[in-house]
Design a protein around this motif. Structure first.
Motif, PDB file in Angstrom:
ATOM      1  N   THR A   1       0.364  -1.461   0.383  1.00 20.34           N
ATOM      2  CA  THR A   1      -0.029   0.263  -0.377  1.00 20.34           C
ATOM      3  C   THR A   1       0.758   1.246  -0.325  1.00 20.34           C
ATOM      4  OG1 THR A   1      -0.382   0.022   2.493  1.00 20.34           O
ATOM      5  CG2 THR A   1      -2.161  -1.372   1.047  1.00 20.34           C
ATOM      6  N   PRO A   2       1.490   1.601  -1.334  1.00 18.69           N
ATOM      7  CA  PRO A   2       2.963   2.524  -0.950  1.00 18.69           C
ATOM      8  C   PRO A   2       1.826   3.718  -1.263  1.00 18.69           C
ATOM      9  CG  PRO A   2       1.681   1.716  -2.927  1.00 18.69           C
ATOM     10  CD  PRO A   2       1.106   1.314  -2.703  1.00 18.69           C
ATOM     11  N   GLY A   3       2.422   5.310  -0.528  1.00 19.32           N
ATOM     12  CA  GLY A   3       1.545   6.124  -0.588  1.00 19.32           C
ATOM     13  C   GLY A   3       2.149   7.365   0.550  1.00 19.32           C
ATOM     14  N   GLY A   4       1.419   8.218   0.679  1.00 22.07           N
ATOM     15  CA  GLY A   4       1.437   8.795   1.395  1.00 22.07           C
ATOM     16  C   GLY A   4       0.353   9.261   2.394  1.00 22.07           C
TER      17      GLY A   4
ATOM     18  N   SER B   1      -9.010  17.789  -1.086  1.00 19.33           N
ATOM     19  CA  SER B   1      -7.997  17.905  -1.018  1.00 19.33           C
ATOM     20  C   SER B   1      -6.883  18.126  -2.509  1.00 19.33           C
ATOM     21  CB  SER B   1      -8.182  16.283   0.117  1.00 19.33           C
ATOM     22  OG  SER B   1      -6.602  16.121   0.427  1.00 19.33           O
ATOM     23  N   VAL B   2      -5.833  18.094  -1.482  1.00 18.22           N
ATOM     24  CA  VAL B   2      -5.195  18.103  -2.670  1.00 18.22           C
ATOM     25  C   VAL B   2      -4.413  16.813  -3.130  1.00 18.22           C
ATOM     26  CG1 VAL B   2      -3.016  18.977  -4.465  1.00 18.22           C
ATOM     27  CG2 VAL B   2      -4.604  20.798  -2.349  1.00 18.22           C
ATOM     28  N   HIS B   3      -5.186  15.950  -3.008  1.00 23.85           N
ATOM     29  CA  HIS B   3      -4.391  14.427  -3.615  1.00 23.85           C
ATOM     30  C   HIS B   3      -3.083  14.156  -3.967  1.00 23.85           C
ATOM     31  CE1 HIS B   3      -7.714  11.837  -1.949  1.00 23.85           C
ATOM     32  NE2 HIS B   3      -7.844  13.166  -1.589  1.00 23.85           N
ATOM     33  N   SER B   4      -2.513  15.108  -5.003  1.00 21.10           N
ATOM     34  CA  SER B   4      -0.828  14.826  -5.777  1.00 21.10           C
ATOM     35  C   SER B   4      -0.047  15.543  -4.775  1.00 21.10           C
ATOM     36  CB  SER B   4      -1.318  15.449  -6.746  1.00 21.10           C
ATOM     37  OG  SER B   4      -1.306  17.147  -6.768  1.00 21.10           O
ATOM     38  N   ALA B   5      -0.375  15.763  -3.685  1.00 24.63           N
ATOM     39  CA  ALA B   5       0.640  16.860  -2.643  1.00 24.63           C
ATOM     40  C   ALA B   5       0.992  15.953  -1.683  1.00 24.63           C
ATOM     41  CB  ALA B   5       0.177  17.527  -2.293  1.00 24.63           C
ATOM     42  N   VAL B   6       0.330  14.553  -1.752  1.00 29.02           N
ATOM     43  CA  VAL B   6       1.074  13.257  -0.986  1.00 29.02           C
ATOM     44  C   VAL B   6       1.448  12.204  -1.721  1.00 29.02           C
ATOM     45  CG1 VAL B   6      -0.778  12.184   0.667  1.00 29.02           C
ATOM     46  CG2 VAL B   6      -0.514  14.501   0.755  1.00 29.02           C
ATOM     47  N   ALA B   7       0.496  11.781  -2.160  1.00 30.28           N
ATOM     48  CA  ALA B   7       1.282  10.354  -2.856  1.00 30.28           C
ATOM     49  C   ALA B   7       1.370  11.072  -4.545  1.00 30.28           C
ATOM     50  CB  ALA B   7      -0.539   9.301  -3.177  1.00 30.28           C
ATOM     51  N   GLN B   8       1.781  10.170  -5.425  1.00 29.73           N
ATOM     52  CA  GLN B   8       2.009   9.760  -7.239  1.00 29.73           C
ATOM     53  C   GLN B   8       0.531  10.645  -7.702  1.00 29.73           C
ATOM     54  OE1 GLN B   8       5.336   7.271  -7.487  1.00 29.73           O
ATOM     55  NE2 GLN B   8       6.463   8.537  -6.218  1.00 29.73           N
ATOM     56  N   LEU B   9       0.419  10.914  -8.272  1.00 31.05           N
ATOM     57  CA  LEU B   9      -1.026  11.258  -8.365  1.00 31.05           C
ATOM     58  C   LEU B   9      -1.231  12.307 -10.066  1.00 31.05           C
ATOM     59  CD1 LEU B   9      -3.400  10.816  -5.527  1.00 31.05           C
ATOM     60  CD2 LEU B   9      -3.208   9.022  -7.141  1.00 31.05           C
TER      61      LEU B   9
END
Ligand SMILES: Cc1cc2nc3c(=O)[nH]c(=O)nc-3n(C[C@H](O)[C@H](O)[C@H](O)COP(=O)(O)OP(=O)(O)OC[C@H]3O[C@@H](n4cnc5c(N)ncnc54)[C@H](O)[C@@H]3O)c2cc1C
Length: 439
Positions: free
Chosen positions: A83-86, A311-319
């Motif tokens: 479950t890779p991510g931020g 939420s700015v999801h790309s600030a946390v995970a590679q999206l």
């Protein structure tokens, strides 16, 4: 007119639906030694956990966050799914109320400084948040969120904030009926261990789950819509176009209405009753892909007096590609609201204007999903919360199981799909062992 039928090979377990629930069911049944065939009607697997690549913006079906301490992650890990991510933070985030933005009271300092609450509201909220980690939530199972909020605080500002936090952690916007016990347990889970935004989107999980199922021996067929499931003395027959699939057990890993529509007789009556009983939670979703994010420190906002999230999801995970930004906005739709997609989209845009002024000039991608089913069965107070959800075994019909986010007594949201899939897969596989021993 009779159709020429090509009979496919028989399996111990047939799984219908290739979302998280079906993939979990297939992987667990196959790991338990059953021969398994999974049939998915769409071209691609994943259902509501699938991710669409639009010019490098990786769009989940609305904002998705995996609960770090949830049963779903435990199940994924046991199947070898990474479950890779931020991990997102509410630091620098906003609470939206009265048409303005306030510091989000996500910690001690922000609670002190926020203009969202009066001084007495701040003291009350601090008390509630201090008791929450040790709280036994089961006495709240048969109370609604509205009733529980009133018990936890007499301050109306705090009650309103609690309802907003429940929307955030459960995606439920039905406070007068939603079970407070499960909602508070989910809020505890969120505050205790937070969530993960997954790198590459939830397709990352879907791809690995498929691999786990196939590695365990399951056959996975996509582009195959099951039209009818018949249960007779010999076993199960599933009809898909010209093909008939035979099995000893079937797991219907679809929505409750789709499961009912595919069946007949007593089975249909039971599933129809379950479908009529299930109360879905719905959301309008707006995803905006940006050339660059105007306010890189303003990554999160939650509506307090309106059911909005962004939420700015790309600030946390590679999206998104390097330098680009992906903002996911959502409006939690209530049970009584009449659908007005234009208004919903405009409300989310107005929230973006507050939090990310200048975003309109940066927009290069947009997707609006006006009415998504987040879960098919929100745990309800009058049924005792998750304990009142049906399945996975369907009573009165040997060898038929259901799985999905409306099934079984474990977890919320996708965790429920993964957990009911595990249970249904294990039950179906153990039935195969019993049938084999008796033969
Ligand atoms: C906007 C939104 C936000 C969400 N956010 C979160 C979140 O942050 N955290 C979280 O944990 N969960 C979240 N969820 C919930 C999560 O996505 C779902 O609970 C989960 O993906 C459901 O999986 P499922 O397998 O039960 O159902 P589905 O994904 O709906 O899968 C069912 C599958 O069955 C197939 N099917 C149906 N009928 C047939 C048929 N007759 N023959 C063959 N195949 C058939 C469908 O095509 C589909 O692929 C969110 C959902 C939405 C919509």
């Amino acid at each position: 007119m009779t159709h020429a039928r090509s009979t496919k090979q028989a399996s111990d377990v047939l799984v219908i639906g290739g979302g998280l629930a079906g993939l979990s069911a297939a992987a667990h049944a196959a790991r338990a030694g059953a021969s398994v065939t999974l049939l998915e009607k769409a071209k691609d697997l994943g259902g509501r956990a699938s991710t669409q690549d639009r010019d490098g913006f990786l769009l989940n079906q609305g904002a998705h966050a995996l609960y770090k301490g949830g049963v779903g992650r435990t199940i994924l890990s046991a199947l070898g799914v990474d479950t890779p991510g931020g991990i997102p933070s509410t630091a620098g985030g906003f609470a939206l109320a009265g048409g303005t933005k306030h510091t989000f009271p996500g910690g001690f300092l922000s609670l002190l400084s926020t203009g969202l609450l009066s001084w007495s509201g701040k003291i009350d909220l601090a008390k509630v948040l201090a008791t929450l980690p040790r709280m036994d939530t089961t006495p709240y199972d048969r109370l609604s969120v509205t009733e529980a909020a009133a018990r936890l605080s007499r301050n109306s500002e705090v009650q309103q904030l609690l309802r907003a936090l429940v929307r955030l952690s459960t995606y439920g916007n039905d406070p007068d009926r939603q079970s407070a016990g499960d909602a508070l347990a989910q809020l505890k889970l969120a505050l205790d261990q937070n969530v993960i935004y997954i790198d590459g989107g939830w397709q990352t999980l879907v791809t690995q789950l498929r691999e786990a199922a196939v590695a365990a021996g399951a056959t996975v067929v996509s582009g195959c819509r099951v039209e009818r499931v018949d249960v007779n003395d010999v076993g199960i027959e599933a009809h898909a176009g010209a093909d008939v699939f035979h099995a000893r057990s079937v797991i219907l890993a679809t929505g409750p209405r789709e499961a009912a529509d595919a069946t007949t007789g007593v089975l249909n009556e039971t599933l129809r009753a379950w479908a009529d009983d299930a109360v879905p939670s719905l959301a309008a979703c707006l995803d905006i892909g940006l050339e660059s994010v105007p306010e890189p420190r303003s990554n999160f906002a939650l509506g307090i007096d309106q059911p909005i999230y962004l939420s700015v999801h790309s600030a946390v995970a590679q999206l998104a590609r390097e330098g680009h930004g992906l903002i996911q906005c959502m409006k939690y739709l209530g049970p009584t609201e009449s659908a007005d997609p234009t208004k919903d989209e405009q409300e989310m845009e107005a929230a973006l204007d507050l939090v990310q002024p200048g975003w309109r000039g940066q927009e290069i991608q947009r997707r609006f999903l006006p009415k998504m089913v987040v879960v098919h069965g929100l745990p309800m107070a009058d049924r005792g919360g998750v304990a009142g959800r049906p399945g996975p075994a369907v009573p009165g019909t040997e060898g038929v199981f259901v799985a999905g986010d409306w099934v079984g007594s474990e977890g919320m949201l996708a965790d429920t799909s993964l957990a009911s899939g595990r249970r249904a897969g294990e039950l179906a596989a153990s039935r195969r062992a019993r049938v084999a021993a008796a033969a």
